[in-house]
Design an enzyme around this catalytic site. Structure first.
Site, PDB file in Angstrom:
ATOM      1  N   SER A 555      11.913  -4.565   6.278  1.00 20.30           N
ATOM      2  CA  SER A 555      11.300  -3.763   5.221  1.00 20.30           C
ATOM      3  C   SER A 555      12.100  -3.890   3.941  1.00 20.30           C
ATOM      4  CB  SER A 555      11.253  -2.289   5.639  1.00 20.30           C
ATOM      5  OG  SER A 555      10.886  -1.452   4.565  1.00 20.30           O
ATOM      6  N   TYR A 568      14.409   5.821   9.158  1.00 23.69           N
ATOM      7  CA  TYR A 568      13.634   4.578   9.053  1.00 23.69           C
ATOM      8  C   TYR A 568      14.433   3.496   8.329  1.00 23.69           C
ATOM      9  CZ  TYR A 568       9.911   1.358   7.598  1.00 23.69           C
ATOM     10  OH  TYR A 568       9.146   0.242   7.375  1.00 23.69           O
TER      11      TYR A 568
END
Length: 678
Positions: A555, A568
């Site tokens: 990400s 996350y």
């Protein structure tokens, strides 16, 4: 409008081809003769519709038929230059076509056109080939069928064989067909129903005779220590052996594999005569063109360890390659095509089963099906007599036939991911599904792994048959489930070349609201899960010695510090560093490890649909339905990122162009300057 004769032919072909007792996949051909009006002269003209080259009877459609003028086809007898030049006759068929002619005529066209019968079937039934390969096949044909079926000594398919069968029919008015020595059967009739009935009568009569008169143990007594292992044990052993065997079978060029532990294979390998019979090889041209002239057979008992078996397989493989090269050199002439590869297409493991190989899963699977046909043929021939396939020189003439070489040269160029076997986690939806779809479109075999088995199987079915994709259940946080998914991949397709660590989830919370359960869940799925999947996959890739690719879907957040997503972002940073660590460790094995950093993938994303989108929208103060547009506006390119864009990056990283790239992270974020890699 389809001519009635052609319509009857298609229906007959589909019935015959749908039953494996009648013929093998893509094996045999059928024909029908009828009349149409010549659009040039306005006069009626006799035509023949015949299955074209490369088609399959069970799925034959009108587009798979070649259409020829019977008068012109039979006139070729006047210019036939003789058996030494009969390959030229295939090109001559082009001058007999009616109109555009439909599909390309096959080498067996003469067999159908020269025989004076309205309907002709040429098939490869196991029972018929058993008689055709018995050492006393001619006498057996007379005993079993009397004057209704005539023996034809082995002759390579072609124009001369058509002349031979035409002559036999003229000389034997009571005959309804032939047994073609070493090859198969041909039958005929005045109507489509009559031809089909005659074909089935020959097949069933041969099978009944073998059943009634055959020896009870045609493969000899059981061989001590070679009986089948229990199902769970043999499949575990098959999964453990598969990577090494695929690596051996891919020495000359990468292959896809297929595995079966069907009873017919296990029973054959448990018998005392299997080494002798396997060494004799297959006989029917359709068989050995796909299975090679003979298989590689492990000569160890069923309880041999995996390590011992692999060591012995490597020795046998080296000997097999030398033997095959010697076979080629004994039989090749100066104008023979070059040796195509010396690796086996069939590998037999006593107590475990059969591995078969090809350029794709369908080819590999069909090769295995053909070897099962060959086992059935050997059983029938040995039950009544002695199995005696055509000799080596004739096998070579078929295998390295100039016409066969021309057919191979006409095959389309392989796609970028042909022969590659991919496993994608979290692939039943969102980015994972887009990646799986793209890889399958590029020619890869794909294993869709997901927590939800039904959704994984549905997603796989959308990509095609099980020759293209399968769906498996995998909780990537559980090591045993990860191993089970990898085992499923190697048993379905032979091995594993490409893994995409995509499974993930996100819980968007500030630090003070993030619980240890939130932290553990995200790290278990993405950091631990990626580690477990990479570990299991790398073990296969190292054993194969074919290199490979491991891709992490990380990400932008792995390098960019944003608010309210501590768990996350931290786990994505973990994944990001796994890329670097594994690239450094696995490079010596030819395994490339790379990452992709997406951002703002809202539409089609499973994470955003699961509540992450609403929370991120709240952080940025925009309505959830406008979140994708919001992300697009803040990028340099002002473009929304979709799952397909991530899939594009995976395809490029794992295709044939970036062969020297490892340890790289590619941003797929439409340009976020704060996340530029430094």
């Amino acid at each position: 409008m389809t001519n009635p004769a052609a319509a009857d032919l298609i229906a007959r072909s589909n019935r015959l081809g749908s039953d494996p007792k009648n013929t093998n996949y893509a094996g045999g051909n059928t024909s029908a003769k009828g009349h149409e009006t010549d659009p040039v002269t306005g006069e009626p003209v006799e035509l023949m519709w015949v299955k074209g080259s490369g088609g399959d009877l069970g799925t034959l459609t009108e587009g798979g038929l070649a259409v020829l003028r019977v008068d012109r086809l039979r006139a070729l007898q006047n210019v036939y230059p003789g058996i030494d030049r009969e390959d030229e006759m295939v090109a001559a068929f082009d001058h007999t076509l009616f109109g555009k002619g439909g599909a390309a005529p096959s080498i067996d066209t003469a067999m159908h056109g020269l025989v004076d019968a309205a309907h002709v079937d040429h098939l490869h039934p196991d029972s018929g080939i058993a008689i055709a390969t018995a050492v006393d096949g001619e006498a057996l044909t007379q005993t079993i069928f009397g004057d209704k079926v005539v023996w034809v000594p082995w002759r390579r398919p072609g124009f001369q064989l058509g002349l031979d069968i035409a002559r036999i029919k003229r000389s034997n008015p009571d005959a309804v067909g032939c047994i073609l020595g070493g090859h198969g059967i041909t039958a005929w009739g005045d109507t489509s129903d009559e031809a089909e009935a005659n074909s089935l009568w020959i097949i069933d009569t041969a099978a009944a005779y073998i059943e009634e008169h055959g020896r009870p143990e045609p493969f000899g007594p059981a061989l001590e220590g070679f009986a089948a292992l229990d199902e769970s044990e043999r499949r575990a052993k098959a999964a453990a052996l598969a990577p090494a065997i695929r690596g051996l079978a891919s020495t000359d060029r990468a292959q896809v594999g297929s595995f079966t532990d069907a009873d017919v294979v296990l029973d054959f390998l448990a018998s005392s005569e299997h080494p002798r019979l396997a060494a004799l090889g297959t006989s029917c041209p359709d068989h050995f063109l796909r299975t090679k002239v003979k298989p590689l057979v492990l000569d160890l008992p069923a309880d041999a360890s995996v390590e011992e078996s692999i060591a012995r397989l490597k020795e046998l493989h080296a000997a097999y390659r030398e033997d095959y090269r010697a076979y080629y050199e004994r039989n090749a002439s100066p104008d023979s095509p070059a040796l195509r590869g010396a690796d086996p297409a069939i590998v037999l493991i006593p107590g475990v089963g059969m591995f078969s190989y090809g350029a794709n899963k369908q080819t590999a699977r069909v090769a295995g099906e053909f070897y099962i046909n060959a086992i059935n043929v050997m059983r029938g021939a040995e039950a009544l007599s002695t199995y005696a396939p055509i000799d080596e020189a004739e096998k070579f003439r078929i295998e390295y036939w100039a016409l066969e070489e021309a057919k191979l040269q006409r095959l389309p160029q392989p796609k970028s991911h042909a022969t590659r076997i991919a496993l994608v986690t979290g692939a039943a939806s969102g980015i994972g599904k887009a990646i799986a779809t793209r890889l399958a479109a590029e020619g890869a075999c794909v294993v869709i792994a997901d927590l939800d088995l039904a959704k994984a199987q549905d997603a796989a079915a959308e990509l095609g048959s099980t020759d293209v994709a399968i769906g498996v259940k995998a909780d990537v946080t559980v090591e045993a489930e990860v191993q089970k998914a990898v085992d499923a991949a190697v048993l379905a397709f032979g091995g594993l070349d490409l893994v995409v660590n995509n499974a993930g989830l996100s819980i968007s919370k500030p630090l003070l609201d993030t619980t240890t359960a939130d932290w553990d869940l995200q790290h278990n799925v993405m950091a631990k899960g990626s580690f477990l999947v990479s570990k299991a996959a790398a073990r296969v890739m190292v054993e194969q010695e074919l290199g490979g690719d491991i891709i992490y879907i990380s990400s932008k957040n792995s390098v960019f510090a944003g608010p309210n997503n501590i768990a996350y972002s931290a786990t994505k940073a973990d994944q990001s560093h796994q890329v670097r660590l594994l690239a450094a460790e696995l490079g010596e094995h030819g395994i490339k490890v790379n990452g992709i950093n997406p951002d703002g993938v809202v539409r089609g994303s499973g994470i955003f649909a699961g509540g992450w989108g609403a929370k991120r929208a709240a952080v940025y103060g925009v309505p959830e339905e406008e979140l994708g547009a919001y992300y697009a506006k803040r990028t340099l390119l002002k473009r929304e990122v979709l799952p397909s864009h991530v899939a594009n990056a995976v395809a490029v990283l794992t295709g044939g162009d970036l062969t020297h790239t490892t340890g790289l992270h590619i941003p797929v974020d439409a340009g976020v300057a704060a996340a530029f890699l430094r």
